[in-house]
Design a protein around this motif. Structure first.
Motif, PDB file in Angstrom:
ATOM      1  N   LEU A 221       8.826  53.567 -21.106  1.00  0.00           N
ATOM      2  CA  LEU A 221       7.745  53.906 -22.036  1.00  0.00           C
ATOM      3  C   LEU A 221       7.962  55.272 -22.685  1.00  0.00           C
ATOM      4  CD1 LEU A 221       4.642  52.640 -20.020  1.00  0.00           C
ATOM      5  CD2 LEU A 221       5.680  51.592 -22.050  1.00  0.00           C
ATOM      6  N   ALA A 222       8.688  56.138 -21.978  1.00  0.00           N
ATOM      7  CA  ALA A 222       8.926  57.476 -22.515  1.00  0.00           C
ATOM      8  C   ALA A 222       9.682  57.436 -23.844  1.00  0.00           C
ATOM      9  CB  ALA A 222       9.707  58.317 -21.499  1.00  0.00           C
ATOM     10  N   MET A 223      10.351  56.318 -24.088  1.00  0.00           N
ATOM     11  CA  MET A 223      11.104  56.187 -25.334  1.00  0.00           C
ATOM     12  C   MET A 223      10.236  55.639 -26.473  1.00  0.00           C
ATOM     13  SD  MET A 223      14.041  57.285 -24.423  1.00  0.00           S
ATOM     14  CE  MET A 223      15.192  56.786 -25.706  1.00  0.00           C
ATOM     15  N   ASP A 224       8.931  55.487 -26.211  1.00  0.00           N
ATOM     16  CA  ASP A 224       8.007  54.911 -27.194  1.00  0.00           C
ATOM     17  C   ASP A 224       8.539  53.607 -27.777  1.00  0.00           C
ATOM     18  OD1 ASP A 224       6.236  57.042 -26.879  1.00  0.00           O
ATOM     19  OD2 ASP A 224       7.377  58.256 -28.301  1.00  0.00           O
ATOM     20  N   PRO A 225       8.772  52.628 -26.916  1.00  0.00           N
ATOM     21  CA  PRO A 225       9.381  51.379 -27.391  1.00  0.00           C
ATOM     22  C   PRO A 225       8.411  50.541 -28.221  1.00  0.00           C
ATOM     23  CG  PRO A 225       8.728  51.151 -25.096  1.00  0.00           C
ATOM     24  CD  PRO A 225       8.454  52.576 -25.469  1.00  0.00           C
ATOM     25  N   ILE A 226       8.988  49.709 -29.117  1.00  0.00           N
ATOM     26  CA  ILE A 226       8.154  48.805 -29.896  1.00  0.00           C
ATOM     27  C   ILE A 226       7.938  47.501 -29.141  1.00  0.00           C
ATOM     28  CG2 ILE A 226       8.765  49.751 -32.149  1.00  0.00           C
ATOM     29  CD1 ILE A 226      10.866  47.511 -32.363  1.00  0.00           C
ATOM     30  N   ALA A 227       8.755  47.262 -28.116  1.00  0.00           N
ATOM     31  CA  ALA A 227       8.594  46.075 -27.279  1.00  0.00           C
ATOM     32  C   ALA A 227       9.190  46.373 -25.914  1.00  0.00           C
ATOM     33  CB  ALA A 227       9.309  44.882 -27.901  1.00  0.00           C
ATOM     34  N   MET A 228       8.727  45.617 -24.914  1.00  0.00           N
ATOM     35  CA  MET A 228       9.249  45.817 -23.549  1.00  0.00           C
ATOM     36  C   MET A 228       9.766  44.498 -22.993  1.00  0.00           C
ATOM     37  SD  MET A 228       8.809  48.967 -22.138  1.00  0.00           S
ATOM     38  CE  MET A 228       8.357  48.831 -20.426  1.00  0.00           C
ATOM     39  N   LEU A 229      10.936  44.588 -22.339  1.00  0.00           N
ATOM     40  CA  LEU A 229      11.499  43.415 -21.671  1.00  0.00           C
ATOM     41  C   LEU A 229      11.450  43.673 -20.165  1.00  0.00           C
ATOM     42  CD1 LEU A 229      14.745  43.170 -23.863  1.00  0.00           C
ATOM     43  CD2 LEU A 229      12.590  41.955 -24.235  1.00  0.00           C
ATOM     44  N   PHE A 230      10.992  42.698 -19.423  1.00  0.00           N
ATOM     45  CA  PHE A 230      10.949  42.837 -17.962  1.00  0.00           C
ATOM     46  C   PHE A 230      11.795  41.733 -17.349  1.00  0.00           C
ATOM     47  CE2 PHE A 230       7.490  45.911 -17.369  1.00  0.00           C
ATOM     48  CZ  PHE A 230       6.886  45.899 -18.618  1.00  0.00           C
ATOM     49  N   ASP A 231      12.787  42.125 -16.547  1.00  0.00           N
ATOM     50  CA  ASP A 231      13.658  41.131 -15.917  1.00  0.00           C
ATOM     51  C   ASP A 231      13.317  41.037 -14.432  1.00  0.00           C
ATOM     52  OD1 ASP A 231      15.637  39.411 -15.191  1.00  0.00           O
ATOM     53  OD2 ASP A 231      17.290  40.853 -15.411  1.00  0.00           O
ATOM     54  N   GLU A 232      12.501  40.098 -14.073  1.00  0.00           N
ATOM     55  CA  GLU A 232      12.027  39.916 -12.702  1.00  0.00           C
ATOM     56  C   GLU A 232      11.616  41.231 -12.044  1.00  0.00           C
ATOM     57  OE1 GLU A 232      13.670  37.014 -10.272  1.00  0.00           O
ATOM     58  OE2 GLU A 232      14.906  36.063 -11.799  1.00  0.00           O
ATOM     59  N   PRO A 233      10.628  41.895 -12.610  1.00  0.00           N
ATOM     60  CA  PRO A 233      10.297  43.254 -12.149  1.00  0.00           C
ATOM     61  C   PRO A 233       9.729  43.327 -10.732  1.00  0.00           C
ATOM     62  CG  PRO A 233       8.647  42.458 -13.694  1.00  0.00           C
ATOM     63  CD  PRO A 233       9.767  41.464 -13.713  1.00  0.00           C
ATOM     64  N   THR A 234       9.278  42.194 -10.189  1.00  0.00           N
ATOM     65  CA  THR A 234       8.687  42.257  -8.850  1.00  0.00           C
ATOM     66  C   THR A 234       9.477  41.480  -7.799  1.00  0.00           C
ATOM     67  OG1 THR A 234       7.256  40.388  -9.401  1.00  0.00           O
ATOM     68  CG2 THR A 234       6.335  42.571  -9.726  1.00  0.00           C
ATOM     69  N   SER A 235      10.589  40.867  -8.207  1.00  0.00           N
ATOM     70  CA  SER A 235      11.311  40.002  -7.257  1.00  0.00           C
ATOM     71  C   SER A 235      11.939  40.755  -6.104  1.00  0.00           C
ATOM     72  CB  SER A 235      12.422  39.232  -7.962  1.00  0.00           C
ATOM     73  OG  SER A 235      11.939  38.668  -9.122  1.00  0.00           O
ATOM     74  N   ALA A 236      12.253  42.039  -6.299  1.00  0.00           N
ATOM     75  CA  ALA A 236      12.915  42.776  -5.227  1.00  0.00           C
ATOM     76  C   ALA A 236      11.925  43.570  -4.386  1.00  0.00           C
ATOM     77  CB  ALA A 236      13.962  43.709  -5.829  1.00  0.00           C
ATOM     78  N   LEU A 237      10.634  43.337  -4.615  1.00  0.00           N
ATOM     79  CA  LEU A 237       9.622  44.164  -3.934  1.00  0.00           C
ATOM     80  C   LEU A 237       9.032  43.459  -2.718  1.00  0.00           C
ATOM     81  CD1 LEU A 237       7.608  45.441  -7.022  1.00  0.00           C
ATOM     82  CD2 LEU A 237       9.288  46.709  -5.690  1.00  0.00           C
ATOM     83  N   ASP A 238       8.625  44.269  -1.747  1.00  0.00           N
ATOM     84  CA  ASP A 238       7.858  43.720  -0.628  1.00  0.00           C
ATOM     85  C   ASP A 238       6.517  43.256  -1.179  1.00  0.00           C
ATOM     86  OD1 ASP A 238       9.839  44.337   1.144  1.00  0.00           O
ATOM     87  OD2 ASP A 238       9.030  46.331   1.596  1.00  0.00           O
ATOM     88  N   PRO A 239       5.961  42.203  -0.589  1.00  0.00           N
ATOM     89  CA  PRO A 239       4.737  41.612  -1.143  1.00  0.00           C
ATOM     90  C   PRO A 239       3.611  42.618  -1.379  1.00  0.00           C
ATOM     91  CG  PRO A 239       5.575  40.277   0.654  1.00  0.00           C
ATOM     92  CD  PRO A 239       6.453  41.467   0.586  1.00  0.00           C
ATOM     93  N   GLU A 240       3.460  43.567  -0.457  1.00  0.00           N
ATOM     94  CA  GLU A 240       2.316  44.469  -0.606  1.00  0.00           C
ATOM     95  C   GLU A 240       2.475  45.449  -1.772  1.00  0.00           C
ATOM     96  OE1 GLU A 240       4.424  44.515   1.887  1.00  0.00           O
ATOM     97  OE2 GLU A 240       4.814  46.555   2.634  1.00  0.00           O
ATOM     98  N   MET A 241       3.665  45.476  -2.366  1.00  0.00           N
ATOM     99  CA  MET A 241       3.890  46.410  -3.469  1.00  0.00           C
ATOM    100  C   MET A 241       3.868  45.747  -4.838  1.00  0.00           C
ATOM    101  SD  MET A 241       6.903  48.566  -1.791  1.00  0.00           S
ATOM    102  CE  MET A 241       6.612  49.428  -0.262  1.00  0.00           C
ATOM    103  N   ILE A 242       3.773  44.424  -4.806  1.00  0.00           N
ATOM    104  CA  ILE A 242       3.858  43.698  -6.077  1.00  0.00           C
ATOM    105  C   ILE A 242       2.688  44.043  -6.994  1.00  0.00           C
ATOM    106  CG2 ILE A 242       3.759  41.376  -7.076  1.00  0.00           C
ATOM    107  CD1 ILE A 242       5.511  40.431  -4.775  1.00  0.00           C
ATOM    108  N   ASN A 243       1.497  44.128  -6.388  1.00  0.00           N
ATOM    109  CA  ASN A 243       0.319  44.330  -7.230  1.00  0.00           C
ATOM    110  C   ASN A 243       0.297  45.660  -7.966  1.00  0.00           C
ATOM    111  OD1 ASN A 243      -0.891  41.874  -7.065  1.00  0.00           O
ATOM    112  ND2 ASN A 243      -1.926  42.344  -5.121  1.00  0.00           N
TER     113      ASN A 243
END
Lengths: 218, 242
Positions: free
Chosen positions: B151-173
């Motif tokens: 976000l620091a780059m002030d993007p015009i769009a954001m792409l997320f590539d499985e942003p929560t797949s590597a997280l422990d369940p309690e951190m997903i939210n």
């Protein structure tokens, strides 16, 4: 037996110290130059642009297949021919060491660069960094850090190799010890002393490597 | 804003993407889902040119990603990307992670970059961690830093590539919360994820992929309530029953 004279070492300390300074200075400069040139070779080899990789790979394989002493000789005779004027034993030896060690450092840095995950490069690319910015700020600092123990180990080998500069009449620590040994007729004492000095420096450095490895493992 | 037209891609003999097309309008949130190996991550990486395509065209805001004449570096600086494994720079502090590209790419001054970084760290609730290194943070915290870095780059769009797949369940939210907020603020987003709760809550459309093909591309309500293809039905029954 029993007529060892270790006084000769004390008497010749200033002379030996000069030699050791030359050895250390040559080692230091060769490590810096070798790592810089070696890193460029590694980047060339990994560039994906085949003519560049081929040149780098050929260079590395060629230099690694030739004895160092031959390389030192080469540059001693070649550099003045190319430049048109002599540059002296020290600089020709320095160039030889940098060119020779770069071949080894390039293999170390290549492994280091490959140890950095591709995702790191993707992260840099996705924020608009250029190839060189990614190498400079993201890949090389990590590659270098991962490889520090091996880079230092290679430096230890290099330090021992500097004793070969006697072939171009440079007075490094080994040569200085030999001169004293022969002129004073104290071969055993001087060569024992030289061995102790090399051992102490190299062993201390390898303890440092072990310390670095332990620190990185935690 | 993002137009994907008939793209195909091969890894050697293996075709990972088969004639995929879709569009993402400004302010739209599109979730890409499908079984693993279906090509969804590859598709999203093609959007900012991290992965080249062999056929078809992609354009972002009228700029051709697939054209050789396009300055990809410049284009990428305007599209944020968040990765499965965060990909924070481990040798830099959180603050440095956020400032690097601002200074080197956007040529912001140090002060400007720090100010922007701190306001974003505040927003993701991590301002107190600004001087820590990524290794000292939990997975969820790292991913929030990674979002802030984009976000620091002030993007015009954001792409997320499985942003929560590597997280422990309690951190997903904690990560999804940041993404939901971003979506509600009107950010254009393309999200590869298995989080169907997130999709239902904020996605305008869902793209369902299988074996390198876009099988369904429909509005979220229709996709969940009456998926057309058997493959989507099968996928949903498996993923929603657990």
């Amino acid at each position: 037996m029993g007529d060892f004279d270790f006084q000769v070492i004390l008497d010749s300390l200033p002379f030996l110290w000069q030699g050791l300074q030359l050895s250390l200075w040559l080692t230091f400069l060769s490590i810096i130059g070798g790592i810089i040139f070696g890193t460029l070779l590694a980047l060339a080899r990994l560039s994906g642009f085949w003519p560049l990789s081929l040149v780098a790979a050929t260079y590395v394989n060629l230099l690694r297949s030739i004895p160092l002493i031959l390389v030192i000789f080469w540059f001693y005779f070649l550099v003045p021919l190319v430049l048109g004027y002599p540059i002296g034993g020290f600089y020709s030896a320095l160039i030889a060491f940098v060119m020779f060690e770069a071949a080894y450092y390039s293999e170390i840095m290549r492994a280091g660069i490959q140890s950095v995950r591709k995702g790191q490069v993707h992260a840099g690319q996705s924020t608009g960094l250029s190839y060189w910015q990614i190498q400079r700020y993201i890949v090389l600092p990590q590659a270098f850090r991962n490889m520090i123990p091996i880079l230092v180990t290679q430096g230890i080998i290099l330090f021992q190799d500097t004793s070969l500069v006697f072939v171009v009449s440079l007075r490094d620590f080994m040569t200085a010890s030999s001169i004293v040994a022969r002129t004073e007729g104290r071969l055993v004492e001087m060569y024992i002393f030289a061995a102790i000095v090399y051992f102490t420096i190299c062993f201390a450095a390898s303890l440092y490597v072990r310390h670095l490895k332990n620190r990185m493992a935690t | 804003m993002i137009e994907i037209e008939n793209i195909s891609k091969w890894y050697g003999d293996f075709q990972v993407l088969k004639d995929c097309s879709s569009k993402v309008k400004k302010g739209e949130v599109v979730v890409v889902c499908g079984p693993s190996g279906s090509g969804k991550s590859t598709l999203i990486k093609c959007v900012n040119g991290l992965e080249p395509v062999q056929q078809g065209r992609i354009s972002v805001e009228g700029l051709e990603v697939t054209s050789k004449a396009t300055n990809l570096t410049q284009l990428r600086s305007r599209i944020g990307m968040v990765f499965q494994h965060f990909e924070l720079y481990p040798h830099m502090s959180v603050l440095e992670n956020l400032c690097l590209s601002q200074e080197k790419v956007l040529k912001r001054s140090r002060d400007e970059a720090v100010e922007r970084a701190e306001s974003l760290l505040n927003r993701v609730g991590l301002i107190d961690h600004r001087n820590k290194y990524p290794g000292q943070l939990s997975g969820g915290q790292q991913q929030r830093v990674a979002i802030a870095r984009s976000l620091a780059m002030d993007p015009i769009a954001m792409l997320f590539d499985e942003p929560t797949s590597a997280l422990d369940p309690e951190m997903i939210n904690e990560v999804l919360d940041v993404m939901v907020k971003l979506a509600q603020e009107g950010m254009t987003m393309m999200v590869v994820t298995h989080e169907m709760g997130f999709a239902k809550k904020v996605a305008d459309r869902v793209i369902f992929m299988d074996e390198g093909m876009v099988i369904e591309d429909r509005n979220t309500h229709d996709f969940f309530n009456n998926p057309e293809s058997d493959r989507a039905k099968d996928f949903l029954s498996k993923i929603l029953n657990h």
